[in-house]
Scaffold this active site. Sequence first.
Site, PDB file in Angstrom:
ATOM      1  CG  ASP A  12       7.785  52.447 -27.952  1.00  0.00           C
ATOM      2  OD1 ASP A  12       7.466  52.696 -26.829  1.00  0.00           O
ATOM      3  OD2 ASP A  12       7.910  51.497 -28.557  1.00  0.00           O
ATOM      4  CD  GLU A  13       2.020  54.123 -31.336  1.00  0.00           C
ATOM      5  OE1 GLU A  13       2.121  54.380 -30.311  1.00  0.00           O
ATOM      6  OE2 GLU A  13       1.552  52.918 -31.978  1.00  0.00           O
ATOM      7  CE  LYS A  15       0.490  54.200 -26.549  1.00  0.00           C
ATOM      8  NZ  LYS A  15       1.326  53.868 -27.359  1.00  0.00           N
ATOM      9  N   GLY A  16       2.007  59.444 -24.489  1.00  0.00           N
ATOM     10  CA  GLY A  16       2.166  60.119 -23.177  1.00  0.00           C
ATOM     11  C   GLY A  16       2.474  61.566 -23.437  1.00  0.00           C
ATOM     12  CE  LYS A  17       3.949  67.538 -27.566  1.00  0.00           C
ATOM     13  NZ  LYS A  17       4.665  68.143 -28.409  1.00  0.00           N
ATOM     14  N   GLY A  39       5.886  52.447 -21.528  1.00  0.00           N
ATOM     15  CA  GLY A  39       6.652  53.423 -21.020  1.00  0.00           C
ATOM     16  C   GLY A  39       6.456  54.760 -21.589  1.00  0.00           C
ATOM     17  CG  HIS A  40       3.133  56.705 -21.647  1.00  0.00           C
ATOM     18  ND1 HIS A  40       2.117  56.752 -21.196  1.00  0.00           N
ATOM     19  CD2 HIS A  40       3.124  56.289 -22.719  1.00  0.00           C
ATOM     20  CE1 HIS A  40       1.113  55.810 -21.989  1.00  0.00           C
ATOM     21  NE2 HIS A  40       2.022  55.370 -23.054  1.00  0.00           N
ATOM     22  CB  THR A 126       8.640  44.404 -21.613  1.00  0.00           C
ATOM     23  OG1 THR A 126       7.305  43.768 -21.199  1.00  0.00           O
ATOM     24  CG2 THR A 126       8.149  45.149 -22.933  1.00  0.00           C
ATOM     25  CD  GLN A 218       1.416  47.624 -24.304  1.00  0.00           C
ATOM     26  OE1 GLN A 218       0.168  47.303 -23.998  1.00  0.00           O
ATOM     27  NE2 GLN A 218       2.183  47.977 -23.382  1.00  0.00           N
ATOM     28  CB  THR A 233       1.455  43.252 -26.174  1.00  0.00           C
ATOM     29  OG1 THR A 233       1.414  43.018 -24.510  1.00  0.00           O
ATOM     30  CG2 THR A 233      -0.057  43.882 -26.419  1.00  0.00           C
ATOM     31  CB  VAL A 292       9.705  49.140 -20.766  1.00  0.00           C
ATOM     32  CG1 VAL A 292       9.780  47.760 -19.769  1.00  0.00           C
ATOM     33  CG2 VAL A 292       8.610  49.781 -20.530  1.00  0.00           C
ATOM     34  CE  LYS A 323      10.658  60.733 -31.802  1.00  0.00           C
ATOM     35  NZ  LYS A 323      11.052  59.571 -30.832  1.00  0.00           N
ATOM     36  CB  SER A 406       3.579  66.010 -31.445  1.00  0.00           C
ATOM     37  OG  SER A 406       4.649  66.072 -30.656  1.00  0.00           O
TER      38      SER A 406
HETATM   39  P1  IMP Z   1       4.926  41.932 -23.808  1.00  0.00           P
HETATM   40  O1  IMP Z   1       3.909  42.823 -23.879  1.00  0.00           O
HETATM   41  O2  IMP Z   1       5.887  42.325 -22.523  1.00  0.00           O
HETATM   42  O3  IMP Z   1       4.409  40.462 -23.527  1.00  0.00           O
HETATM   43  O4  IMP Z   1       5.820  42.017 -25.158  1.00  0.00           O
HETATM   44  C1  IMP Z   1       5.104  41.616 -26.369  1.00  0.00           C
HETATM   45  C2  IMP Z   1       5.600  42.465 -27.512  1.00  0.00           C
HETATM   46  O5  IMP Z   1       5.096  43.824 -27.247  1.00  0.00           O
HETATM   47  C3  IMP Z   1       7.331  42.660 -27.645  1.00  0.00           C
HETATM   48  O6  IMP Z   1       7.564  42.833 -28.933  1.00  0.00           O
HETATM   49  C4  IMP Z   1       7.586  43.958 -26.882  1.00  0.00           C
HETATM   50  O7  IMP Z   1       8.628  44.495 -27.437  1.00  0.00           O
HETATM   51  C5  IMP Z   1       6.204  44.672 -27.300  1.00  0.00           C
HETATM   52  N1  IMP Z   1       5.730  45.806 -26.274  1.00  0.00           N
HETATM   53  C6  IMP Z   1       5.248  45.756 -25.044  1.00  0.00           C
HETATM   54  N2  IMP Z   1       4.792  47.056 -24.676  1.00  0.00           N
HETATM   55  C7  IMP Z   1       5.346  47.808 -25.519  1.00  0.00           C
HETATM   56  C8  IMP Z   1       5.228  49.183 -25.732  1.00  0.00           C
HETATM   57  O8  IMP Z   1       4.647  50.062 -24.685  1.00  0.00           O
HETATM   58  N3  IMP Z   1       5.935  49.857 -26.713  1.00  0.00           N
HETATM   59  C9  IMP Z   1       6.485  49.212 -27.946  1.00  0.00           C
HETATM   60  N4  IMP Z   1       6.580  48.018 -27.636  1.00  0.00           N
HETATM   61  C10 IMP Z   1       6.016  46.920 -26.761  1.00  0.00           C
END
Ligand code: IMP
Length: 417
Positions: A12-13, A15-17, A39-40, A126, A218, A233, A292, A323, A406
């Site tokens: 959530d840094e 990246k999408g933008k 999620g972007h 997620t 991620q 993840t 997400v 930000k 940014s």
């Molecule tokens: P998973 O990737 O769904 O297995 O989740 C594992 C961990 O990664 C959890 O703490 C999620 O909240 C985190 N996580 C997975 N994808 C993202 C992302 O795109 N942004 C932030 N946290 C993520």
Amino acid sequence: MNKAVIGLQWGDEGKGKIVDFISEDFDLVVRYQGGNNAGHTVIVDDDTYKLNLIPSGVIRGKKCFLGQGVVLDPNHFYTEYNQIRKKIDDPKIYLSSNISLILEYHKQLDIINESILNSEKKIGTTSKGIGPAYQDKVGRKSIKLYDLKSRNRIEEKLYSIKKFYDPILDSFNESKINVDQTVSDLLNFYDSVKELIVDNSLIKKEFKNKKILFEGAQGALLDLDHGSYPYVTSSNTVSSNIVIGSALQVEYITVGIFKAYSTRVGNGPFPSELFDDIGNYIAEKGLEIGTVTKRKRRCGWLDLVSLKYSCEINRVKELCMTKADVLNDLSEIKLCKSYNSNKYENINFSESDILESLSLVDSDFEVFQSWGNFNDLNKFETLPDNLKKYITYIEDYLNIPIKIISLGPERNQTIIR
Ligand code: IMP
């Protein structure tokens, strides 16, 4: 030169933008790991684009490739692809035939895995089936996109998957795998997307000597091996996974991206976390809600100790900070520069228990005075002095230049140095 945009925190840094912003100069944008757990959100003029799987380069009409390191949920991909087709004329998307699929039972298993952990030990995934899908890949059970050509092949694989997982699903009162339904869904999916599926060799040939932008998903601190296991993840998010996950053996420069503060969704250590009104303020002002899962993100000060580690494990050459504008109204802004006086060389970032037990002290933080509001978003020179001091401190600590700043979601709220 090819570039990789890699998140240096817990995702959530922004990246999408940034991928959208810099993709103009590239011929192909590539995702190489993760799935629709990412999620972007990209805002262009009056349009908001929400993407989970398809790289943000698609918005500029760039060709996009999902490499073999991605795990793909067919239903999700199909929905996202159709949504993007409503907004973008003839989007050019390629899917590696070697991609492993996420099926319904992976999502059931994701939920079961979490349900058997005590509340303080839950990962907070997620629930998109990411972990179980990678488990199947490593366990050599995955159904790959290339399998979808053959009904027999899908059936054969699904029957052995069913034998393996039905007893588990049943014991948790989850519905068992419905082979007929899954086969028919997968064949329908294949019919709708078969033109997008390509061999890795074709992409390699077509984009030889072209400019490629790799989009990480991620963040480095969620990396399966380098992150705070098990609160990670299930893929390698670091840039060294690019060649494996994309099957493109090319050189690239890594641009590390970080927010001017820290956030984390899900459980796991977060040494500079704020549990007070300032943390709540940052969450609200920064709209820190998971794209997400819609969960509120945990917020804290920027953590230079872990950032330095992330720069090292990703071999970061340039930085992008996002930000800082969220912090404008705070009277004091802090930067975490040590963990109980320990610099990052002495810290094992993959050992969660040690990181969890840290309790930072005042001398672990460098304090900056408010930089207030500002309007000129185009030049570094005209930024408030206190913000410039903040930026310079970070660059000196990391010994890497911040080349992109940014200061808002729009493309024109971006400074290039
Ligand atoms: P998973 O990737 O769904 O297995 O989740 C594992 C961990 O990664 C959890 O703490 C999620 O909240 C985190 N996580 C997975 N994808 C993202 C992302 O795109 N942004 C932030 N946290 C993520």
